[in-house]
Scaffold this motif. Structure first.
Motif, short mmCIF file in Angstrom:
data_model
loop_
_atom_site.label_atom_id
_atom_site.label_comp_id
_atom_site.label_asym_id
_atom_site.label_seq_id
_atom_site.Cartn_x
_atom_site.Cartn_y
_atom_site.Cartn_z
N GLY A 241 0.80 -1.22 0.00
CA GLY A 241 0.00 0.00 0.00
C GLY A 241 0.83 1.26 0.00
N GLU A 242 2.16 1.13 0.11
CA GLU A 242 3.05 2.30 0.06
C GLU A 242 4.47 1.85 -0.30
OE1 GLU A 242 3.77 3.94 4.05
OE2 GLU A 242 2.71 2.20 4.84
N PRO A 243 5.30 2.81 -0.76
CA PRO A 243 6.67 2.42 -1.14
C PRO A 243 7.54 2.26 0.10
CG PRO A 243 6.27 4.73 -1.70
CD PRO A 243 5.01 4.22 -1.07
N LEU A 244 7.81 1.02 0.47
CA LEU A 244 8.64 0.81 1.66
C LEU A 244 9.43 -0.49 1.52
CD1 LEU A 244 7.09 -1.62 3.34
CD2 LEU A 244 5.69 0.26 4.16
N LEU A 245 10.47 -0.57 2.32
CA LEU A 245 11.25 -1.80 2.42
C LEU A 245 11.28 -2.22 3.89
CD1 LEU A 245 14.20 -1.00 -0.03
CD2 LEU A 245 12.39 -2.70 -0.35
N ASP A 246 10.93 -3.49 4.12
CA ASP A 246 10.86 -3.98 5.50
C ASP A 246 12.21 -4.58 5.91
OD1 ASP A 246 10.44 -5.93 3.58
OD2 ASP A 246 9.00 -7.08 4.76
N TYR A 247 13.15 -3.66 6.12
CA TYR A 247 14.51 -4.10 6.48
C TYR A 247 14.53 -4.74 7.86
CZ TYR A 247 17.18 -1.90 2.70
OH TYR A 247 17.73 -1.59 1.49
N VAL A 248 15.35 -5.80 7.99
CA VAL A 248 15.65 -6.41 9.29
C VAL A 248 17.17 -6.45 9.40
CG1 VAL A 248 15.49 -8.47 10.74
CG2 VAL A 248 13.57 -7.85 9.24
N ARG A 249 17.72 -5.88 10.46
CA ARG A 249 19.18 -5.86 10.62
C ARG A 249 19.62 -6.92 11.62
NH1 ARG A 249 19.79 -4.23 6.24
NH2 ARG A 249 21.95 -3.61 6.53
N LEU A 250 20.71 -7.59 11.26
CA LEU A 250 21.35 -8.55 12.16
C LEU A 250 22.57 -7.86 12.78
CD1 LEU A 250 22.04 -11.42 13.28
CD2 LEU A 250 23.21 -11.85 11.10
N ASN A 251 22.57 -7.76 14.10
CA ASN A 251 23.68 -7.11 14.81
C ASN A 251 24.51 -8.19 15.49
OD1 ASN A 251 22.51 -4.11 14.92
ND2 ASN A 251 20.86 -5.56 15.30
N MET A 252 25.81 -7.98 15.53
CA MET A 252 26.66 -8.94 16.27
C MET A 252 27.85 -8.24 16.90
SD MET A 252 28.18 -10.89 12.92
CE MET A 252 26.76 -10.57 11.88
N THR A 253 28.13 -8.61 18.14
CA THR A 253 29.35 -8.15 18.80
C THR A 253 30.00 -9.37 19.44
OG1 THR A 253 28.15 -7.60 20.82
CG2 THR A 253 28.52 -5.80 19.29
N ALA A 254 31.32 -9.44 19.40
CA ALA A 254 32.02 -10.63 19.89
C ALA A 254 33.48 -10.27 20.14
CB ALA A 254 31.93 -11.75 18.85
N THR A 255 34.10 -11.07 20.97
CA THR A 255 35.52 -10.83 21.29
C THR A 255 36.31 -12.07 20.91
OG1 THR A 255 34.85 -9.46 23.14
CG2 THR A 255 37.12 -10.27 23.17
N ARG A 256 37.41 -11.87 20.22
CA ARG A 256 38.25 -13.03 19.85
C ARG A 256 38.89 -13.60 21.10
NH1 ARG A 256 43.83 -14.26 16.67
NH2 ARG A 256 44.10 -15.64 18.44
N SER A 257 38.67 -14.86 21.33
CA SER A 257 39.20 -15.49 22.55
C SER A 257 40.72 -15.41 22.54
CB SER A 257 38.77 -16.96 22.60
OG SER A 257 37.37 -17.04 22.46
N GLU A 258 41.30 -15.35 23.72
CA GLU A 258 42.76 -15.23 23.86
C GLU A 258 43.47 -16.43 23.21
OE1 GLU A 258 44.43 -12.67 25.22
OE2 GLU A 258 42.61 -11.56 25.83
N ASP A 259 42.81 -17.61 23.26
CA ASP A 259 43.48 -18.82 22.78
C ASP A 259 42.93 -19.32 21.44
OD1 ASP A 259 41.02 -19.46 23.66
OD2 ASP A 259 41.63 -21.08 25.00
#
Ligand SMILES: C[S@@+](CC[C@H](N)C(=O)[O-])C[C@H]1O[C@@H](n2cnc3c(N)ncnc32)[C@H](O)[C@@H]1O
Length: 260
Positions: A241-259
């Motif tokens: 019914g209107e010009p739109l895009l139903d964006y879904v964002r995937l977010n990620m945060t992580a830390t590289r393990s020491e080993d």
């Protein structure tokens, strides 16, 4: 290697991506002296915002499109804290491991996320961080449905024989598992919606042609590109019914393990 992009057009059309990138970056805690990689830097708009957050740091801006790399290199000409390189992220190589891999609006263009995350773990120092946002599960599902419908039409069908869309919209759970398998700890992965409206069906069609349907455009002769994008935009408007895009964002945060 990633496909080519129209860097000039993307620079003009990418305000949604720049806004999401700025918001995602704004939530990151940074010391300001990190050596970072912007993985999939595009023309460098978000890279510039990252650089502002790193007054004593450096940024290696990497992209797989030569046109994007040229545009970013031009943007940062004379800026000694930024280096721009043409590299494929799944084969990324660096001289020295970095403190932070940052990325926005890029990972969904890469089919094999396990290979990508394995590679990114290798370019991070132990204790280094990954912070990324890209298209996630359910992203632009209306546009995907509309695109499939238009691809099946008599006028366009022959151009797509044996070819399928190349996006990888991953879920949060599978992303967390892949990051952990790549040697990341403290992993957080989550989805959020970003419904994005456009001023008109024509504006939506222009955006689709350059940003969303770039891969499709490369299958089509030049004269069919505008009509194809226009037909997809019309289909979306008819359904939503209107010009739109139903964006879904995937977010990620992580830390590289020491080993790792
Ligand atoms: C939508 S643009 C995002 C650019 C910028 N990060 C932003 O937020 O505006 C996606 C970028 O990812 C790059 N890209 C996609 N796959 C890639 C790969 N395998 N290696 C390197 N770059 C890639 C494309 O060339 C493109 O510049």
């Amino acid at each position: 290697m990633a496909r080519e992009w129209d860097a000039v057009a993307y620079e003009g059309l990418s305000s949604p991506q720049t806004r999401w990138g700025a918001e995602f970056l704004g939530r990151l805690e940074l010391a300001g002296d990190e050596d970072a990689i912007d993985a999939g830097c595009g023309t460098g708009k978000v890279t510039g915002l990252l650089l502002e957050r790193l007054p004593r740091g450096t940024v290696l801006a990497v992209d797989g499109s030569r046109a994007m790399v040229e545009a970013a290199a031009e943007r940062f000409a004379g800026e000694t804290r930024v280096r721009v390189e043409h590299q494929d992220l799944v084969e990324l190589e660096v001289e020295e491991p970095v403190d932070l891999v940052f990325s926005t609006a890029t990972f969904h263009w890469i089919g094999d996320h396990q290979r990508l995350f394995d590679r990114l773990a290798l370019v991070l120092k132990p204790g280094g961080r990954l912070a990324a946002q890209c298209g996630g599960e359910g992203n632009i599902s209306r546009a995907t449905r509309a695109t499939r419908e238009v691809m099946g039409r008599e006028r366009f069908r022959s151009f797509f024989v044996g070819w399928d869309d190349d996006k990888n919209y991953a879920g949060a759970g599978e992303t967390k598992a892949r990051l952990e398998a790549a040697g990341f700890g403290g992993v957080e992965a989550w989805l959020h919606e970003e419904l994005t409206g456009f001023g008109s069906a024509g504006e939506l069609a222009g955006f689709l042609e350059i940003v969303v349907l770039g891969g499709h455009m490369q299958r089509l002769p030049e004269g069919e590109r505008g009509p194809f994008a226009g037909a997809v935009a019309a289909e979306i408007v008819a359904a939503a019914g209107e010009p739109l895009l139903d964006y879904v964002r995937l977010n990620m945060t992580a830390t590289r393990s020491e080993d790792a």
